[in-house]
Design a protein around this motif. Structure first.
Motif, PDB file in Angstrom:
ATOM      1  N   PHE A   1       0.827  -1.209   0.000  1.00  0.00           N
ATOM      2  CA  PHE A   1       0.000   0.000   0.000  1.00  0.00           C
ATOM      3  C   PHE A   1       0.866   1.265   0.000  1.00  0.00           C
ATOM      4  N   ASN A   2       1.943   1.245   0.772  1.00  0.00           N
ATOM      5  CA  ASN A   2       2.782   2.441   0.901  1.00  0.00           C
ATOM      6  C   ASN A   2       3.474   2.830  -0.401  1.00  0.00           C
ATOM      7  N   GLU A   3       3.580   1.882  -1.325  1.00  0.00           N
ATOM      8  CA  GLU A   3       4.251   2.180  -2.591  1.00  0.00           C
ATOM      9  C   GLU A   3       3.285   2.594  -3.696  1.00  0.00           C
ATOM     10  N   LEU A   4       1.984   2.426  -3.466  1.00  0.00           N
ATOM     11  CA  LEU A   4       1.012   2.941  -4.427  1.00  0.00           C
ATOM     12  C   LEU A   4       0.993   4.464  -4.329  1.00  0.00           C
TER      13      LEU A   4
ATOM     14  N   HIS B   1       3.308  -0.294 -10.391  1.00  0.00           N
ATOM     15  CA  HIS B   1       1.894  -0.406 -10.024  1.00  0.00           C
ATOM     16  C   HIS B   1       1.331  -1.815 -10.243  1.00  0.00           C
ATOM     17  N   HIS B   2       1.515  -2.337 -11.424  1.00  0.00           N
ATOM     18  CA  HIS B   2       0.950  -3.650 -11.765  1.00  0.00           C
ATOM     19  C   HIS B   2       1.488  -4.735 -10.823  1.00  0.00           C
ATOM     20  N   GLU B   3       2.763  -4.677 -10.557  1.00  0.00           N
ATOM     21  CA  GLU B   3       3.404  -5.643  -9.660  1.00  0.00           C
ATOM     22  C   GLU B   3       2.842  -5.538  -8.238  1.00  0.00           C
ATOM     23  N   LEU B   4       2.628  -4.319  -7.773  1.00  0.00           N
ATOM     24  CA  LEU B   4       2.098  -4.102  -6.422  1.00  0.00           C
ATOM     25  C   LEU B   4       0.663  -4.621  -6.300  1.00  0.00           C
ATOM     26  N   VAL B   5      -0.144  -4.387  -7.328  1.00  0.00           N
ATOM     27  CA  VAL B   5      -1.528  -4.865  -7.300  1.00  0.00           C
ATOM     28  C   VAL B   5      -1.564  -6.393  -7.256  1.00  0.00           C
ATOM     29  N   GLN B   6      -0.722  -7.031  -8.043  1.00  0.00           N
ATOM     30  CA  GLN B   6      -0.669  -8.503  -8.022  1.00  0.00           C
ATOM     31  C   GLN B   6      -0.260  -9.010  -6.645  1.00  0.00           C
ATOM     32  N   SER B   7       0.683  -8.343  -6.018  1.00  0.00           N
ATOM     33  CA  SER B   7       1.130  -8.747  -4.682  1.00  0.00           C
ATOM     34  C   SER B   7       0.005  -8.578  -3.665  1.00  0.00           C
ATOM     35  N   LEU B   8      -0.722  -7.460  -3.741  1.00  0.00           N
ATOM     36  CA  LEU B   8      -1.842  -7.229  -2.829  1.00  0.00           C
ATOM     37  C   LEU B   8      -2.934  -8.269  -3.014  1.00  0.00           C
TER      38      LEU B   8
ATOM     39  N   LEU C   1     -10.398  -6.003  -2.958  1.00  0.00           N
ATOM     40  CA  LEU C   1     -10.038  -4.628  -3.304  1.00  0.00           C
ATOM     41  C   LEU C   1     -10.613  -4.318  -4.679  1.00  0.00           C
ATOM     42  N   ALA C   2     -11.152  -3.141  -4.851  1.00  0.00           N
ATOM     43  CA  ALA C   2     -11.748  -2.779  -6.131  1.00  0.00           C
ATOM     44  C   ALA C   2     -11.604  -1.285  -6.359  1.00  0.00           C
ATOM     45  N   GLY C   3     -11.673  -0.891  -7.629  1.00  0.00           N
ATOM     46  CA  GLY C   3     -11.696   0.530  -7.943  1.00  0.00           C
ATOM     47  C   GLY C   3     -10.486   1.042  -8.690  1.00  0.00           C
ATOM     48  N   CYS C   4     -10.493   2.347  -8.930  1.00  0.00           N
ATOM     49  CA  CYS C   4      -9.489   2.966  -9.788  1.00  0.00           C
ATOM     50  C   CYS C   4      -8.108   3.031  -9.152  1.00  0.00           C
ATOM     51  N   SER C   5      -7.998   2.812  -7.857  1.00  0.00           N
ATOM     52  CA  SER C   5      -6.671   2.758  -7.251  1.00  0.00           C
ATOM     53  C   SER C   5      -5.844   1.601  -7.813  1.00  0.00           C
ATOM     54  N   TYR C   6      -6.539   0.630  -8.421  1.00  0.00           N
ATOM     55  CA  TYR C   6      -5.857  -0.592  -8.836  1.00  0.00           C
ATOM     56  C   TYR C   6      -6.078  -0.952 -10.302  1.00  0.00           C
ATOM     57  N   TYR C   7      -7.304  -0.789 -10.829  1.00  0.00           N
ATOM     58  CA  TYR C   7      -7.696  -1.494 -12.048  1.00  0.00           C
ATOM     59  C   TYR C   7      -8.162  -0.625 -13.209  1.00  0.00           C
ATOM     60  N   GLY C   8      -7.829   0.640 -13.255  1.00  0.00           N
ATOM     61  CA  GLY C   8      -8.235   1.468 -14.381  1.00  0.00           C
ATOM     62  C   GLY C   8      -9.027   2.680 -13.931  1.00  0.00           C
ATOM     63  N   VAL C   9      -8.759   3.824 -14.561  1.00  0.00           N
ATOM     64  CA  VAL C   9      -9.299   5.082 -14.056  1.00  0.00           C
ATOM     65  C   VAL C   9     -10.604   5.505 -14.716  1.00  0.00           C
ATOM     66  N   GLY C  10     -10.914   5.004 -15.889  1.00  0.00           N
ATOM     67  CA  GLY C  10     -12.121   5.438 -16.583  1.00  0.00           C
ATOM     68  C   GLY C  10     -13.378   4.819 -16.005  1.00  0.00           C
ATOM     69  N   ILE C  11     -14.518   5.476 -16.225  1.00  0.00           N
ATOM     70  CA  ILE C  11     -15.793   4.961 -15.732  1.00  0.00           C
ATOM     71  C   ILE C  11     -16.074   3.553 -16.250  1.00  0.00           C
TER      72      ILE C  11
END
Length: 462
Positions: A295-298, A414-421, A434-444
């Motif tokens: 989390f601290n590296e995101l 980013h991609h590596e951190l999300v996979q680890s989380l 975990l869900a949302g733009c913090s991890y998987y894409g910013v567009g609606i």
């Protein structure tokens, strides 16, 4: 009865609730949905505000048309008749004290043809010649999707076109510096095109229908604003419980269930939960040192948005324009400016001038801007409009919105951190997602797709 708690009532959380409700009905599951939202209203970064005859969006102002998951949803929600599309018109880059058109035959500023490259007013003859190397240099494994998108583009198209034409466009979309963003988290298909066709420009040209399939209708909204989408989703969830204006404080494991403590000290026992919040909120709720390493590296970035509505006709704008992006200017501070009343006719019924200026943390002046009052920011925006468009009128309405440290920034790891989380969450917190733009894409559309996928995973678990 099983209980699913969705923390976060933004578009991802609402999509998860909407699709999970459908799964519950189709599979005849004995489950209930509780949505917890800390703000006073649902929608998150989607927030439509009407004032003095203008329709303004405090957050996202539109949805891209090329994402295939949206058509079916719009029809399911019965919103087809309320859809409005962007008006056509040139986009500009403000450079060297004037507006220069972005070539029409381009995607994210990347030319789709030799003619588009040759006609660009943004780069020199030398820069155009350098960009031609894209046609005769190969990748040969030099770049993978985990490499910097900035370095990738510069390697094959040259530094000048990236800095002056492509960079301003992409930085505006992804709220970050290109050399700190990965190919995987931005435009992974560009790598595929380079490998398949031998050229980024040729690959885009061969697949132009993907980007130009609806002609100039690249974006859509709704007659009464983007909040229409959230409002309609809420109306489709009569059996869900909504807890508004109350945040989640903590999650504690309790056997095979979880006890979620809210900020008003209420406790909810959940069988599954979705953390559809920013990664900072998810981190504070989970309070897990093992997860904190990731989390601290995101990273997040910031943005300030300023709307200005004038009692003058938008004919005072360049006739065929819909806005501009700024490429390093001494006299204009904003990063971009949308001519909203020209681009979206529903935002100004009388075609009075409505513009929206964006100030992003990637800009050199942002450190000073973020501490300014809204009144001071209004004056900065008025000066930018005067410098760039020559308009000196006083606004009849305005809207200043600060999104400080709330815009995801998909840097190299980013991609590596999300996979680890994901791996750690699955092991330590089965049933919490975990869900949302913090991890998987910013567009609606990306957020909605992520919400749907999360709902399907929960349904399988139930």
């Amino acid at each position: 009865m099983k209980t699913v708690v969705i923390i976060g009532g933004g578009i991802t959380g609402m999509s998860a609730a909407y699709y999970l409700n459908r799964e519950i009905k189709e599979r005849n599951l004995d489950a209930r949905i509780v949505v917890v939202e800390s703000y006073g209203k649902l929608g998150g970064k989607i927030n439509t505000i009407s004032s003095n005859g203008f329709v303004m969006e405090a957050g996202a102002d539109s949805i891209v048309t090329r994402k295939p998951n949206m058509d079916q949803l719009i029809d399911e929600l019965g919103l087809r008749d309320e859809v409005v599309y962007n008006a056509t018109g040139k986009s500009f880059i403000y450079a060297d004290g004037r507006l220069k058109p972005i070539p029409e035959e381009a995607v994210f500023g990347i030319p789709l043809s030799l003619e588009s490259l040759a006609n660009s007013e943004l780069i020199s003859a030398e820069g155009k010649v350098e960009a031609l190397k894209d046609y005769y240099t190969t990748n040969d494994g030099q770049f993978t999707e985990n490499d910097s998108v900035g370095q990738f583009l510069e390697a094959f198209l040259g530094k000048e076109i990236v800095e002056k034409q492509i960079g301003p466009v992409l930085s505006g979309v992804y709220s970050g510096k290109l050399h700190e963003l990965t190919i995987a988290s931005t435009l992974p298909y560009l790598l595929d095109y380079k490998n398949k066709y031998g050229s980024i420009m040729k690959g885009l040209a061969e697949n132009r229908q993907v980007f130009k399939g609806k002609g100039d209708r690249k974006f859509f909204s709704f007659q009464n604003g983007v909040s229409t989408l959230v409002d309609k989703m809420e109306s489709e969830l009569p059996d869900a419980e909504f807890i508004i204006g109350v945040g989640a404080e903590s999650i504690a494991k309790s056997g095979e269930q979880y006890t979620i403590t809210l900020s008003d000290q209420r406790e909810i026992v959940a069988d599954c939960a979705v953390l559809a919040t920013s990664h900072a909120v998810a981190q504070s709720v989970l309070k897990d040192s093992e997860l904190n390493e990731d989390f601290n590296e995101l990273k997040n970035s910031s943005m300030i948005s300023v709307y200005l509505g004038f009692d003058i006709p938008d004919e005072q704008l360049p006739a065929d324009g819909t806005g501009f992006i700024v490429s390093e200017s001494e006299d204009v501070i904003c990063n971009a400016c949308t001519w909203t009343s020209r681009k979206w006719s529903h935002t100004s019924a009388e075609s009075r001038l409505l513009v929206r200026l964006f100030y992003k943390s990637s800009g050199s002046s942002f450190g000073k801007l973020q501490s300014m009052s809204k009144e001071d920011l209004l004056q900065v925006a008025l000066q930018d409009i005067k410098s760039s468009l020559g308009i000196e009128a006083q606004p009849v309405t305005h809207l200043v919105t600060k999104w400080l440290e709330e815009m995801p920034n998909y840097h190299i790891k980013h991609h590596e951190l999300v996979q680890s989380l994901e791996k750690k969450m699955s092991a330590a917190y089965p049933g919490i997602f975990l869900a949302g733009c913090s991890y998987y894409g910013v567009g609606i559309p990306d957020c909605i797709a992520n919400g749907q996928k999360t709902a399907e995973r929960i349904a399988e678990r139930l």
